[in-house]
Design an enzyme around this catalytic site. Structure first.
Site, short mmCIF file in Angstrom:
data_model
loop_
_atom_site.label_atom_id
_atom_site.label_comp_id
_atom_site.label_asym_id
_atom_site.label_seq_id
_atom_site.Cartn_x
_atom_site.Cartn_y
_atom_site.Cartn_z
N HIS A 141 24.86 56.29 4.66
CA HIS A 141 25.75 56.72 5.73
C HIS A 141 25.17 57.89 6.52
CE1 HIS A 141 28.55 54.89 2.68
NE2 HIS A 141 28.83 54.19 3.78
N SER B 112 31.22 50.22 6.70
CA SER B 112 31.66 51.62 6.57
C SER B 112 31.11 52.56 7.64
CB SER B 112 31.30 52.15 5.18
OG SER B 112 29.92 52.00 4.91
N ASP C 72 23.46 59.77 0.14
CA ASP C 72 23.57 58.44 -0.47
C ASP C 72 22.59 57.43 0.12
OD1 ASP C 72 24.66 57.85 2.01
OD2 ASP C 72 26.68 57.42 1.26
#
Length: 278
Positions: free
Chosen positions: A256, A38, A253
């Site tokens: 990221h 990601s 989080d």
């Protein structure tokens, strides 16, 4: 008759001009392959400052994105997203921007980005990806399906198309969060690299691989400990280099980067690529 003669002369002049006009050289289009999970796809929303892109920086769409008016296998100006249709800002964005800022005006930069959020490095294993894909969660299976069920295969497919237009100069990787404590990660990355080199008929001495660190402990990175393995990659894979994530801000989080973090990281990828290829 005089008017017809004039038109004939002008037509001949136009034809001669088109024949003598300098055409872009294939060697002046530098292409970079990007893959990972990601963070390579881009997990931060692009901001207003990210909407202006030099026309010399291009991206090849790796899937059809009707809402973006993009077709798989075609080149577009590299406005985000550069990976899948719904991705955000990624390191590839400011990698490309920094490259064009520091290269001659006749050089264009193209990126091909294939990335699947949450995936292990095994998804890019040329021979064994199917076993991993079959066991992936349903939400990831949909993501994988967007790449024809084989992200590695899609990356090679797009790269071969791109080689008709330019020259592959390097590979960018950002992955690792889904392989915690995997002492074989460096070997798996080398296997993927070796397969890309073989499948695309590249010279490994001329195509470096750059791997970015995960979010650092400075910003409460949950996978910061994995950076010890990433930093071992140059010992296993010659012509590979590690891009530090120190000072690159992260999201809450703990996984990221923020948009600013991606900008800094992307610029570092470019600075390293420029230093090892020029």
């Amino acid at each position: 008759m005089k008017f017809k003669s004039f038109l004939l002369i002008m037509t001949l002049v136009a034809l001669l001009s088109s024949c003598t006009q300098k055409q872009p050289e294939k060697s002046d289009f530098h292409i970079y392959l990007c893959f990972g999970q990601s963070n390579m796809a881009g997990a931060a929303k692009a901001e207003a400052q990210d909407s202006v892109v030099d026309s010399r920086f291009l991206m090849m769409s790796t899937m059809d994105c009707p809402d973006l008016s993009r077709e798989k296998g075609k080149w577009y100006t590299a406005t985000p997203p550069l990976a899948d249709c719904h991705a955000g800002l990624s390191p590839a964005d400011y990698f490309g921007r920094t490259m064009v800022e520091n290269l001659p005006e006749d050089v264009n930069i193209g990126v091909i980005n294939v990335a699947v959020g949450g995936c292990k490095i095994e998804l890019f294993d040329k021979d064994n990806y199917q076993a991993y894909a079959d066991s992936a969660p349903e939400w990831m299976k949909g993501w994988i399906a967007n790449y024809g069920g084989n992200p590695y295969g899609r990356l090679v497919e797009m790269a071969k198309l791109a080689q008709k237009d330019g020259v592959i100069k390097g590979i960018l990787l950002h992955q690792g969060e889904s392989n915690p404590n995997d002492t074989l990660w460096t070997r798996k990355v080398k296997d993927i690299y070796d397969n890309l080199i073989t499948d695309l008929n590249l010279n490994p001495g001329e195509v470096p691989l750059l791997a970015g660190e995960t979010l650092s402990a400075e910003f409460d990175g949950k996978c910061a400990a994995f950076n010890q393995f990433i930093n071992q990659l140059p010992q296993v894979l010659p012509n590979s280099f590690v891009i530090s994530s120190a000072g690159c801000p992260g999201q809450a989080d703990g996984l990221h980067f923020t948009a600013e973090g991606y900008r800094i990281l992307g610029k570092r990828y470019a600075e390293k690529m420029l230093s090892v290829t020029n």
